[in-house]
Write a protein that holds these residues in place. Structure first.
Motif, PDB file in Angstrom:
ATOM      1  N   GLU A   8     -29.300   8.232 -48.148  1.00  0.00           N
ATOM      2  CA  GLU A   8     -28.049   7.509 -48.378  1.00  0.00           C
ATOM      3  C   GLU A   8     -27.753   7.430 -49.875  1.00  0.00           C
ATOM      4  O   GLU A   8     -26.612   7.613 -50.305  1.00  0.00           O
ATOM      5  CB  GLU A   8     -28.145   6.102 -47.780  1.00  0.00           C
ATOM      6  N   ALA A   9     -28.788   7.218 -50.682  1.00  0.00           N
ATOM      7  CA  ALA A   9     -28.586   7.128 -52.133  1.00  0.00           C
ATOM      8  C   ALA A   9     -28.044   8.436 -52.691  1.00  0.00           C
ATOM      9  O   ALA A   9     -27.069   8.438 -53.445  1.00  0.00           O
ATOM     10  CB  ALA A   9     -29.905   6.752 -52.815  1.00  0.00           C
ATOM     11  N   MET A  27     -24.295   3.836 -60.775  1.00  0.00           N
ATOM     12  CA  MET A  27     -24.870   2.669 -60.083  1.00  0.00           C
ATOM     13  C   MET A  27     -23.768   1.756 -59.549  1.00  0.00           C
ATOM     14  O   MET A  27     -23.822   1.308 -58.400  1.00  0.00           O
ATOM     15  CB  MET A  27     -25.798   1.901 -61.024  1.00  0.00           C
ATOM     16  N   GLN A  28     -22.770   1.501 -60.359  1.00  0.00           N
ATOM     17  CA  GLN A  28     -21.655   0.648 -59.943  1.00  0.00           C
ATOM     18  C   GLN A  28     -20.854   1.291 -58.813  1.00  0.00           C
ATOM     19  O   GLN A  28     -20.483   0.628 -57.846  1.00  0.00           O
ATOM     20  CB  GLN A  28     -20.730   0.359 -61.122  1.00  0.00           C
ATOM     21  N   GLY A  36     -21.366  -2.571 -51.052  1.00  0.00           N
ATOM     22  CA  GLY A  36     -22.353  -3.508 -51.585  1.00  0.00           C
ATOM     23  C   GLY A  36     -23.728  -3.378 -50.958  1.00  0.00           C
ATOM     24  O   GLY A  36     -24.646  -4.105 -51.328  1.00  0.00           O
ATOM     25  N   ARG A  37     -23.885  -2.479 -50.022  1.00  0.00           N
ATOM     26  CA  ARG A  37     -25.158  -2.336 -49.307  1.00  0.00           C
ATOM     27  C   ARG A  37     -26.214  -1.625 -50.142  1.00  0.00           C
ATOM     28  O   ARG A  37     -27.406  -1.889 -50.020  1.00  0.00           O
ATOM     29  CB  ARG A  37     -24.924  -1.590 -47.995  1.00  0.00           C
ATOM     30  N   LEU A  38     -25.796  -0.706 -51.009  1.00  0.00           N
ATOM     31  CA  LEU A  38     -26.726   0.126 -51.763  1.00  0.00           C
ATOM     32  C   LEU A  38     -26.778  -0.332 -53.213  1.00  0.00           C
ATOM     33  O   LEU A  38     -25.774  -0.315 -53.914  1.00  0.00           O
ATOM     34  CB  LEU A  38     -26.277   1.593 -51.692  1.00  0.00           C
ATOM     35  N   HIS A  39     -27.961  -0.757 -53.637  1.00  0.00           N
ATOM     36  CA  HIS A  39     -28.198  -1.160 -55.035  1.00  0.00           C
ATOM     37  C   HIS A  39     -29.242  -0.208 -55.602  1.00  0.00           C
ATOM     38  O   HIS A  39     -30.407  -0.274 -55.209  1.00  0.00           O
ATOM     39  CB  HIS A  39     -28.719  -2.597 -55.120  1.00  0.00           C
ATOM     40  N   LEU A  40     -28.835   0.678 -56.485  1.00  0.00           N
ATOM     41  CA  LEU A  40     -29.764   1.648 -57.054  1.00  0.00           C
ATOM     42  C   LEU A  40     -30.465   1.070 -58.274  1.00  0.00           C
ATOM     43  O   LEU A  40     -29.814   0.587 -59.194  1.00  0.00           O
ATOM     44  CB  LEU A  40     -29.018   2.916 -57.489  1.00  0.00           C
ATOM     45  N   ALA A  41     -31.782   1.154 -58.273  1.00  0.00           N
ATOM     46  CA  ALA A  41     -32.549   0.820 -59.469  1.00  0.00           C
ATOM     47  C   ALA A  41     -32.491   2.021 -60.409  1.00  0.00           C
ATOM     48  O   ALA A  41     -32.294   3.161 -59.967  1.00  0.00           O
ATOM     49  CB  ALA A  41     -33.990   0.505 -59.093  1.00  0.00           C
ATOM     50  N   ALA A  42     -32.683   1.780 -61.689  1.00  0.00           N
ATOM     51  CA  ALA A  42     -32.595   2.858 -62.679  1.00  0.00           C
ATOM     52  C   ALA A  42     -33.583   3.983 -62.369  1.00  0.00           C
ATOM     53  O   ALA A  42     -33.234   5.162 -62.461  1.00  0.00           O
ATOM     54  CB  ALA A  42     -32.826   2.304 -64.080  1.00  0.00           C
TER      55      ALA A  42
END
Length: 105
Positions: A8-9, A27-28, A36-42
């Protein structure tokens, strides 16, 4: 393109890059596109970007010497990967609907 199921990412990263974006913008945008479901870390983002660059699904654009922000853009191969994933997902959905239709009776 056969044989690659996208995470998904990765799917949302590729969709995000129709217009050039830098890491924070990706990321935004992935968060926005996923509702808002997917929050990617760096670390996740930059690991995925490295893989996508190696597969030639995205390209890094030239950046100004004074800027540390590198921008990325999807390539024609990346667009093919997105279309192949959409076809795969459609097939999954159709197969599921065919089988589960009988469950509702």
């Amino acid at each position: 393109m056969e044989g690659f199921a996208l995470t998904e990412a990765v799917y949302y990263i590729l969709l995000s890059l129709e217009k050039p974006l830098h890491g924070y913008g990706i990321m935004q945008n992935t968060e926005k596109l996923s509702g808002g479901r997917l929050h990617l870390a760096a670390g996740t983002l930059y690991g995925a970007l490295t893989t996508l660059l190696e597969r030639h699904w995205i390209e890094a654009l030239g950046s100004e010497a004074s800027s540390r922000k590198k921008e990325y853009k999807i390539t024609p191969l990346g667009r093919q990967a997105v279309r192949a994933e959409m076809d795969r997902l459609r097939e999954l959905l159709q197969n599921g609907e065919t089988i589960t239709k009988e469950w509702e009776e």
